[in-house]
Design an enzyme around this catalytic site. Structure first.
Site, PDB file in Angstrom:
ATOM      1  N   GLU A   9       0.886  -1.166   0.000  1.00 52.52           N
ATOM      2  CA  GLU A   9       0.000   0.000   0.000  1.00 52.52           C
ATOM      3  C   GLU A   9       0.918   1.208   0.000  1.00 52.52           C
ATOM      4  OE1 GLU A   9      -1.194   3.076   1.819  1.00 52.52           O
ATOM      5  OE2 GLU A   9      -1.940   1.802   3.450  1.00 52.52           O
TER       6      GLU A   9
ATOM      7  N   CYS B 299      -1.741   8.121   4.698  1.00 51.07           N
ATOM      8  CA  CYS B 299      -1.808   7.754   3.280  1.00 51.07           C
ATOM      9  C   CYS B 299      -3.080   8.274   2.635  1.00 51.07           C
ATOM     10  CB  CYS B 299      -1.686   6.252   3.112  1.00 51.07           C
ATOM     11  SG  CYS B 299      -2.631   5.342   4.314  1.00 51.07           S
TER      12      CYS B 299
HETATM   13  P1  NAP Z   1       9.824   3.653   3.195  1.00 49.47           P
HETATM   14  O1  NAP Z   1      11.044   4.397   2.876  1.00 49.47           O
HETATM   15  O2  NAP Z   1       9.014   3.154   2.080  1.00 49.47           O
HETATM   16  O3  NAP Z   1      10.249   2.418   4.127  1.00 49.47           O
HETATM   17  C1  NAP Z   1       9.319   1.441   4.553  1.00 49.47           C
HETATM   18  C2  NAP Z   1      10.057   0.155   4.871  1.00 49.47           C
HETATM   19  O4  NAP Z   1      10.667  -0.357   3.689  1.00 49.47           O
HETATM   20  C3  NAP Z   1      11.179   0.341   5.873  1.00 49.47           C
HETATM   21  O5  NAP Z   1      11.247  -0.819   6.671  1.00 49.47           O
HETATM   22  C4  NAP Z   1      12.399   0.456   5.016  1.00 49.47           C
HETATM   23  O6  NAP Z   1      13.564   0.055   5.668  1.00 49.47           O
HETATM   24  C5  NAP Z   1      12.075  -0.487   3.889  1.00 49.47           C
HETATM   25  N1  NAP Z   1      12.747  -0.121   2.653  1.00 49.47           N
HETATM   26  C6  NAP Z   1      12.890   1.117   2.127  1.00 49.47           C
HETATM   27  N2  NAP Z   1      13.521   1.054   0.939  1.00 49.47           N
HETATM   28  C7  NAP Z   1      13.780  -0.248   0.720  1.00 49.47           C
HETATM   29  C8  NAP Z   1      14.434  -0.956  -0.329  1.00 49.47           C
HETATM   30  N3  NAP Z   1      14.915  -0.339  -1.405  1.00 49.47           N
HETATM   31  N4  NAP Z   1      14.530  -2.296  -0.229  1.00 49.47           N
HETATM   32  C9  NAP Z   1      14.029  -2.931   0.834  1.00 49.47           C
HETATM   33  N5  NAP Z   1      13.414  -2.329   1.876  1.00 49.47           N
HETATM   34  C10 NAP Z   1      13.289  -0.999   1.817  1.00 49.47           C
HETATM   35  O7  NAP Z   1       8.834   4.473   4.107  1.00 49.47           O
HETATM   36  P2  NAP Z   1       9.079   5.412   5.363  1.00 49.47           P
HETATM   37  O8  NAP Z   1      10.461   5.311   5.886  1.00 49.47           O
HETATM   38  O9  NAP Z   1       8.025   5.071   6.294  1.00 49.47           O
HETATM   39  O10 NAP Z   1       8.809   6.860   4.814  1.00 49.47           O
HETATM   40  C11 NAP Z   1       9.460   7.368   3.674  1.00 49.47           C
HETATM   41  C12 NAP Z   1       8.425   7.828   2.673  1.00 49.47           C
HETATM   42  O11 NAP Z   1       7.461   6.792   2.442  1.00 49.47           O
HETATM   43  C13 NAP Z   1       7.584   8.993   3.122  1.00 49.47           C
HETATM   44  O12 NAP Z   1       8.213  10.205   2.942  1.00 49.47           O
HETATM   45  C14 NAP Z   1       6.341   8.822   2.275  1.00 49.47           C
HETATM   46  O13 NAP Z   1       6.550   9.374   1.019  1.00 49.47           O
HETATM   47  C15 NAP Z   1       6.180   7.341   2.153  1.00 49.47           C
HETATM   48  N6  NAP Z   1       5.172   6.754   3.055  1.00 49.47           N
HETATM   49  C16 NAP Z   1       3.947   6.520   2.569  1.00 49.47           C
HETATM   50  C17 NAP Z   1       2.993   5.948   3.388  1.00 49.47           C
HETATM   51  C18 NAP Z   1       1.656   5.643   2.863  1.00 49.47           C
HETATM   52  O14 NAP Z   1       0.836   5.147   3.619  1.00 49.47           O
HETATM   53  N7  NAP Z   1       1.377   5.886   1.610  1.00 49.47           N
HETATM   54  C19 NAP Z   1       3.277   5.621   4.703  1.00 49.47           C
HETATM   55  C20 NAP Z   1       4.556   5.884   5.186  1.00 49.47           C
HETATM   56  C21 NAP Z   1       5.485   6.437   4.332  1.00 49.47           C
HETATM   57  P3  NAP Z   1      14.331   1.046   6.697  1.00 49.47           P
HETATM   58  O15 NAP Z   1      13.738   0.715   8.022  1.00 49.47           O
HETATM   59  O16 NAP Z   1      15.733   0.668   6.577  1.00 49.47           O
HETATM   60  O17 NAP Z   1      14.063   2.445   6.232  1.00 49.47           O
END
Ligand code: NAP
Length: 528
Positions: free
Chosen positions: A266, A303
């Site tokens: 999601e 989200c």
């Molecule tokens: P994220 O960067 O997507 O990370 C979510 C999870 O995925 C974390 O456990 C992260 O590990 C892991 N991850 C990230 N990149 C990866 C990769 N290339 N390969 C494998 N695993 C990976 O989300 P976030 O840290 O929560 O927030 C960053 C951005 O995500 C926000 O600025 C926003 O744009 C978006 N976001 C969207 C929603 C939504 O509901 N749509 C919710 C939260 C965030 P780590 O723990 O090492 O970072």
């Protein structure tokens, strides 16, 4: 608070991969929080996945009552953590205590909702068509179909719901309810919260004497262990909430396995809101205030936050515009979830503010600390949104774009260009004759359609759809919220001409589970 050990949990044991450690940084004041969290290794990924695989055959054979007791015990254990959990989650996420108390209630409510689902077995969707041996030209066999667990599920904890979409969140609860072992990749932003919740789950599993391998939780970076978890041969499905970039990376990794597996991700959504003239005539100011509150609620870190507002070109639009601007200007900047999200928001909102085609409608006062996010609403023309791809992506945080549209034809054109959405809303007089066609247009692009309301505030219930066409999610047939979320982690199996005693209970003639089943086209709980 008792001190945090910092280890990963693998099948009931504490584990240290000896590959380094990290600390949690509080977004409130950027202080390093107590706890030295050991980064999990690929060897630990393997141990956790093998343990999950070993536990699967026993766990899938447990009855619904046993799994219901497990989920209820997990909820009880989480509540028993009391203020320790809330205090740590507050320091790690910057979320205020009332929000976290509400989120804990939602988490435990979800666990108990899925317990009720497990207990009834209704999710198995049993269908029976009995044999017609003398059918011409060929006999019809006895065919019985039900849903069965997929196997070990990898769950990525989300940063924006450190309780409700993290270690014991909706993904974990729905996977366990249906008999799937779970391996959680904890989000790096809240490792202490994750450890406390993982301990509660491990305690509940041990107390019920269930196989320890049905739950593991690994600490560490997504880049180091995320892909190995998705690619591990024992992994059968993945649940994820987060960015489009990470969701896409995990989806592609799963698709490129020798045996591709489903990733239920999601991801980003603009959650368009259409405001028609028929609504503005009566309530321009009221609607503007409602939308402003939805943009800024939780510092825009939902989200379902509205990211684009399409407003009719009419005289009352001026009142809407000035009220929205005033509400945004007076919104106090709030602490964002972690430094990464705050930095991404600052970059994304600054790029929008500096974009030559956009004008700034309103901005809230400047942040006082490094991790705070200030609200921003910009204005764009419909033509620019249609032609400039850079204006059509999610800016996660208190940001929205206002676009004046010339009519519902232009609304449809923009919605088709934006792509899939979690939600699409319309403010209108319910007797507005353009509504039926517009509602169809909204339903084409979104998983949830709302009239005269904002998209934030996602009810957890059986009729909720939280998922939409790409890029809102990777599989729009499923929801990440509500009781139907468990359908992601099951798959159908048909049994043909199998003797009654060898059938799963849900399909046996006597209906020992006393569930409603479709028998030769009729829904009934009677024996066959
Ligand atoms: P994220 O960067 O997507 O990370 C979510 C999870 O995925 C974390 O456990 C992260 O590990 C892991 N991850 C990230 N990149 C990866 C990769 N290339 N390969 C494998 N695993 C990976 O989300 P976030 O840290 O929560 O927030 C960053 C951005 O995500 C926000 O600025 C926003 O744009 C978006 N976001 C969207 C929603 C939504 O509901 N749509 C919710 C939260 C965030 P780590 O723990 O090492 O970072």
């Amino acid at each position: 608070m008792s001190s945090l050990h910092g280890f990963s949990f693998i099948a009931g044991s504490l584990s240290n991969g000896n590959t380094g450690s990290f600390q949690a940084i509080s977004p409130i004041d950027l202080a390093t929080l107590p706890g030295d969290f050991k980064t999990a290794s690929e060897a630990e990924v393997h141990l956790a996945m093998e343990a999950a695989h070993q536990a699967f055959s026993t766990f899938r054979a447990t009855d619904g009552e046993t799994r219901a007791c497990l989920l209820e015990s997990i909820a009880d254990e989480i509540e028993a953590l009391g203020t320790d959990l809330i205090d740590r989650a507050r320091l790690e996420s910057g979320l205020p205590e009332p929000r976290l108390l509400g989120e804990r209630g939602r988490t435990c409510g979800q666990l108990r909702m899925f317990a009720a689902q497990a207990r009834t077995h209704a999710w198995q969707d049993a269908r029976i068509e009995t044999a017609i041996p003398d059918r011409a030209p060929i006999p019809k066999p006895d065919l019985r179909r039900h849903l069965t667990p997929r196997g070990p599920v990898v769950v990525f904890g989300a940063s924006n719901f450190p309780l409700a979409f993290s270690v014991a969140g909706g993904d974990t609860a729905s996977a366990l309810a249906t008999g799937n072992p779970v391996v959680v990749k904890a989000h790096e932003a809240h490792p202490g919260t994750s450890e406390l919740v993982a301990a509660a789950i491990a305690k509940a599993i041990a107390a019920l004497d269930l196989p320890a391998g049905i739950f593991s939780m690994l600490q560490g970076s997504g880049r180091a262990i995320g892909l190995p978890l998705v690619k591990h041969p024992r992994t059968r499905a993945v649940g994820f909430t987060g960015s489009l970039a990470a969701g896409r990376a995990l989806f592609d990794a799963a698709a490129s396995r020798p045996d591709p597996i489903p990733v239920f991700a999601e991801m980003g959504s603009l959650n368009p809101i259409v405001v028609l003239a028929s609504a503005l005539e009566e309530k321009a100011a009221e609607i503007a205030n409602q939308i402003a509150a939805s943009i800024t609620q939780g510092v825009g870190q939902f989200c379902t936050k509205p990211g684009i507002i399409l407003i009719a070109d009419c005289p009352e639009a001026a009142t809407f515009r000035t009220t929205l601007a005033a509400a945004i200007q007076t919104a106090a900047p709030g602490t964002m979830l972690h430094q990464g999200i705050s930095k991404t928001y600052q970059q994304g909102s600054s790029a929008m503010a500096a974009h030559p085609s956009l004008t700034t409608l309103a901005r809230s006062e400047s942040p006082a600390t490094g991790c705070q996010g200030a609200a921003l609403v910009v204005e764009a023309s419909a033509r620019d949104v249609l032609t400039d791809e850079s204006l059509r992506h999610e800016v996660f945080g208190p940001f929205a774009m206002l676009v004046t549209v010339s009519g519902n034809g232009e609304v449809a054109e923009i919605l088709h260009t934006l792509g899939g959405q979690l939600t699409a809303s319309v403010f209108a007089d319910p007797t507005d004759t353009t509504l039926p066609v517009l509602l169809d247009t909204l339903a084409e692009s979104a998983g949830r359609v709302i009239i005269n309301g904002v998209p934030t505030g996602v009810e957890v219930c059986s009729s909720m759809q939280h998922g939409g066409p790409w890029p809102a999610s990777t599989d729009s047939r499923f929801t990440a919220v509500g009781s139907a979320a468990l359908l992601r982690f099951v798959r159908p199996v048909s049994y043909q001409n199998i003797p009654d005693a060898l059938l799963p209970e849900s399909l046996q003639n006597a209906n020992p589970l006393n569930i409603n089943r479709q028998v030769n086209g009729t829904l009934t709980n009677r024996a066959v």
